[in-house]
Design a protein around this motif. Structure first.
Motif, PDB file in Angstrom:
ATOM      1  N   ALA A 106      13.595   5.547  -6.313  1.00  0.00           N
ATOM      2  CA  ALA A 106      13.461   5.158  -7.730  1.00  0.00           C
ATOM      3  C   ALA A 106      12.150   4.411  -7.957  1.00  0.00           C
ATOM      4  N   MET A 107      11.798   3.575  -7.010  1.00  0.00           N
ATOM      5  CA  MET A 107      10.539   2.812  -7.146  1.00  0.00           C
ATOM      6  C   MET A 107       9.338   3.749  -7.163  1.00  0.00           C
ATOM      7  N   ASP A 108       9.414   4.804  -6.351  1.00  0.00           N
ATOM      8  CA  ASP A 108       8.304   5.762  -6.317  1.00  0.00           C
ATOM      9  C   ASP A 108       8.135   6.491  -7.645  1.00  0.00           C
ATOM     10  N   ARG A 109       9.192   6.509  -8.452  1.00  0.00           N
ATOM     11  CA  ARG A 109       9.123   7.224  -9.740  1.00  0.00           C
ATOM     12  C   ARG A 109       8.651   6.310 -10.872  1.00  0.00           C
ATOM     13  N   LEU A 110       8.436   5.035 -10.558  1.00  0.00           N
ATOM     14  CA  LEU A 110       7.988   4.105 -11.611  1.00  0.00           C
ATOM     15  C   LEU A 110       6.508   4.316 -11.921  1.00  0.00           C
ATOM     16  N   PRO A 111       6.095   3.995 -13.149  1.00  0.00           N
ATOM     17  CA  PRO A 111       4.641   4.000 -13.421  1.00  0.00           C
ATOM     18  C   PRO A 111       3.944   2.973 -12.525  1.00  0.00           C
ATOM     19  N   GLU A 112       2.644   3.191 -12.337  1.00  0.00           N
ATOM     20  CA  GLU A 112       1.895   2.369 -11.366  1.00  0.00           C
ATOM     21  C   GLU A 112       2.053   0.863 -11.569  1.00  0.00           C
ATOM     22  N   ASN A 113       1.850   0.433 -12.821  1.00  0.00           N
ATOM     23  CA  ASN A 113       1.853  -1.025 -13.014  1.00  0.00           C
ATOM     24  C   ASN A 113       3.237  -1.615 -12.783  1.00  0.00           C
ATOM     25  N   GLN A 114       4.308  -0.850 -13.143  1.00  0.00           N
ATOM     26  CA  GLN A 114       5.661  -1.345 -12.902  1.00  0.00           C
ATOM     27  C   GLN A 114       5.940  -1.393 -11.398  1.00  0.00           C
ATOM     28  N   ARG A 115       5.467  -0.360 -10.704  1.00  0.00           N
ATOM     29  CA  ARG A 115       5.656  -0.322  -9.256  1.00  0.00           C
ATOM     30  C   ARG A 115       4.942  -1.496  -8.593  1.00  0.00           C
ATOM     31  N   MET A 116       3.748  -1.773  -9.107  1.00  0.00           N
ATOM     32  CA  MET A 116       2.956  -2.866  -8.542  1.00  0.00           C
ATOM     33  C   MET A 116       3.668  -4.207  -8.735  1.00  0.00           C
TER      34      MET A 116
ATOM     35  N   ALA B  55       0.832  -1.204   0.000  1.00  0.00           N
ATOM     36  CA  ALA B  55       0.000   0.000   0.000  1.00  0.00           C
ATOM     37  C   ALA B  55       0.868   1.256   0.000  1.00  0.00           C
ATOM     38  N   ARG B  56       1.914   1.245   0.806  1.00  0.00           N
ATOM     39  CA  ARG B  56       2.763   2.437   0.881  1.00  0.00           C
ATOM     40  C   ARG B  56       3.476   2.684  -0.449  1.00  0.00           C
ATOM     41  N   ARG B  57       3.909   1.589  -1.072  1.00  0.00           N
ATOM     42  CA  ARG B  57       4.581   1.740  -2.367  1.00  0.00           C
ATOM     43  C   ARG B  57       3.613   2.289  -3.419  1.00  0.00           C
ATOM     44  N   MET B  58       2.395   1.796  -3.351  1.00  0.00           N
ATOM     45  CA  MET B  58       1.456   2.110  -4.436  1.00  0.00           C
ATOM     46  C   MET B  58       0.733   3.438  -4.230  1.00  0.00           C
ATOM     47  N   VAL B  59       0.288   3.707  -3.009  1.00  0.00           N
ATOM     48  CA  VAL B  59      -0.525   4.915  -2.829  1.00  0.00           C
ATOM     49  C   VAL B  59       0.146   5.957  -1.946  1.00  0.00           C
ATOM     50  N   GLY B  60       1.312   5.593  -1.387  1.00  0.00           N
ATOM     51  CA  GLY B  60       2.038   6.535  -0.544  1.00  0.00           C
ATOM     52  C   GLY B  60       1.662   6.394   0.921  1.00  0.00           C
ATOM     53  N   GLU B  61       2.489   7.006   1.765  1.00  0.00           N
ATOM     54  CA  GLU B  61       2.361   6.851   3.216  1.00  0.00           C
ATOM     55  C   GLU B  61       1.004   7.345   3.740  1.00  0.00           C
ATOM     56  N   MET B  62       0.532   8.450   3.131  1.00  0.00           N
ATOM     57  CA  MET B  62      -0.703   9.076   3.630  1.00  0.00           C
ATOM     58  C   MET B  62      -1.907   8.140   3.567  1.00  0.00           C
TER      59      MET B  62
ATOM     60  N   PHE C  39      21.883   2.830  -0.641  1.00  0.00           N
ATOM     61  CA  PHE C  39      21.370   2.183  -1.860  1.00  0.00           C
ATOM     62  C   PHE C  39      19.861   1.926  -1.734  1.00  0.00           C
ATOM     63  N   LEU C  40      19.468   1.434  -0.562  1.00  0.00           N
ATOM     64  CA  LEU C  40      18.053   1.114  -0.363  1.00  0.00           C
ATOM     65  C   LEU C  40      17.188   2.368  -0.414  1.00  0.00           C
ATOM     66  N   LYS C  41      17.715   3.442   0.129  1.00  0.00           N
ATOM     67  CA  LYS C  41      16.958   4.694   0.103  1.00  0.00           C
ATOM     68  C   LYS C  41      16.758   5.157  -1.334  1.00  0.00           C
ATOM     69  N   ARG C  42      17.827   5.053  -2.112  1.00  0.00           N
ATOM     70  CA  ARG C  42      17.741   5.491  -3.518  1.00  0.00           C
ATOM     71  C   ARG C  42      16.848   4.559  -4.326  1.00  0.00           C
ATOM     72  N   LEU C  43      16.907   3.290  -3.968  1.00  0.00           N
ATOM     73  CA  LEU C  43      16.036   2.330  -4.669  1.00  0.00           C
ATOM     74  C   LEU C  43      14.564   2.640  -4.366  1.00  0.00           C
TER      75      LEU C  43
END
Lengths: 180, 228
Positions: free
Chosen positions: A126-136, A35-42, A119-123
């Motif tokens: 980077a994941m947050d900048r992916l399009p939705e389906n790629q992030r998913m 959920a956090r990856r896809m819709v953000g912390e809020m 590295f993990l922070k940057r990853l």
């Protein structure tokens, strides 16, 4: 990811609060992460709650055709997608697309290959900048038990699409990481 | 046999290789190829680093919300309990309806199977009877000849007897005869009636079975005569 035993699952179906609590504790972390990856912390907590409400309501219908974790994550995926659709309706800003562009292959230099905090922070960025389906796809694939087939089922798409999307996502992540 | 180092595998395949999503033969060939191809090995290493990093990120603990957890579970348990109770109630209702339907059908079937005998028996037991006294063909001057059934109906019962239908059958066929709207035999009354059916000009009384059937409010009355 640990799986609930049959007896606990049986008690969940009967609405036993202790068993429902075990189910919640078992899958809260992956559901929250997705959920956090896809819709953000809020909104992550909202997605988490909606997911578990749906899980608890339909646990009696779980037939055991897949692993319980896969089933729970499939529900979480649907809830995330629903939130994203709702957000798109409200927000006209265009989401980065997942066009089948030919990503030039970027490789990590050896110094990047250490899984340190930086590295993990940057990853994560980077994941947050992916399009939705790629992030998913990348997020679901982060749970080691999720096969392409299970991801395809959760996202309601073809297996080949999962393979291609995951590849494109990885290429893009590498590009972001190197270009940082 | 491995692919020569000069013929690389596509990066898409290395991505699937990493996930263990390739057939065993392809996977083995690629593993062999890795030994002699540093560029393919570098691609795989890069994908591996990203994958391991993503897996590590997924291990991050989620913030705990004890109050939310308690409320969510309590509400859900109540919903499940209510739904189960409704299901149980519906199950019982379905079971009761099924039992009632099956019992009704069985009773109706049984009644249907036994009714004619039962009513005939009831009629016989109540001393109500019909007697076919004779059958004959009568020729009139004006009207065409008719086959006539001379019948005596006796009602020895305490209740009046209503006659609903009269059916006569003979070697020529079966025929329903019209009945006066209020053909009623009072208790203790004996009634003599003629039921007839028109026949052809030259018709003769044929040998065979002649039968009269009265359908009454209580059942059926039957009598027959055999003409030699």
């Amino acid at each position: 990811m640990t799986e609930l035993d049959v007896e606990t699952l049986r008690r969940c179906r009967r609405g036993n609060p202790a068993a429902l609590g075990m189910l919640y504790d078992c899958y809260r972390r992956p559901v929250y992460y997705l959920a956090r990856r896809m819709v953000g912390e809020m909104e992550a907590e909202d997605v988490c709650q909606e997911t578990f409400i749906a899980v608890f309501r339909s646990v009696a219908k779980f037939e055991g055709k897949s692993k319980l974790s896969t089933w729970v994550l499939a529900i979480a995926t649907r809830v995330c997608l629903m939130h994203l659709r709702k957000r798109r309706r409200l927000n006209t800003a265009a989401e980065p697309t997942d066009a089948a562009e030919a990503e030039p292959m970027t490789l990590l230099s050896p110094s990047h290959e250490l899984l340190n905090k930086e590295f993990l922070k940057r990853l994560a960025d980077a994941m947050d900048r992916l399009p939705e389906n790629q992030r998913m796809v990348v997020s679901l694939r982060s749970f080691e038990e999720m096969s392409y087939e299970e991801i395809a089922r959760a996202m309601n798409c073809r297996l080949e699409q999962v393979r291609a999307t995951l590849f494109r996502a990885r290429c893009r992540l590498l590009k972001f990481l190197e270009g940082h | 046999m491995s692919t020569p180092a000069s013929q690389h595998y596509a990066p898409l395949e290395w991505s699937a290789y990493l996930d263990g999503e390739l057939p065993a033969a392809r996977r083995n060939a690629m593993r062999e190829h890795l030994r002699e191809c540093p560029s393919c090995a570098a691609i795989l290493r890069s994908f591996e680093a990203v994958q391991r990093g993503a897996e590590q990120l997924a291990q991050e603990p989620a913030p705990t919300q004890p109050q939310l957890r308690t409320r969510l579970i309590a509400v859900s348990a109540a919903i499940i309990a209510r739904s189960r109770s409704r299901q149980r109630w519906l199950l019982w209702l379905g079971l009761i309806v099924s039992v009632v339907i099956i019992t009704g059908l069985t009773a109706a079937l049984w009644h249907g199977m036994t009714q004619p005998r039962a009513t005939t028996a009831a009629v016989a037991a109540s001393k109500v009877r019909v007697t076919l006294d004779r059958v004959l063909i009568t020729r009139y001057f004006v009207e065409p000849p008719s086959l006539e059934y001379d019948v005596t109906i006796h009602n020895g019962d305490a209740r009046p007897l209503e006659i609903i239908r009269v059916i006569v059958s003979d070697p020529l066929g079966e025929k329903e005869r019209p009945v006066a709207s209020a053909l009623r035999v009072e208790p203790g009354q004996t009634l003599q009636r003629v039921f007839s059916r028109p026949v052809g000009e030259n018709a003769q009384l044929r040998p065979g079975r002649y039968r009269i059937l009265l359908e009454t409010s209580d059942g059926r009355l039957v009598d027959e005569k055999v003409v030699p």
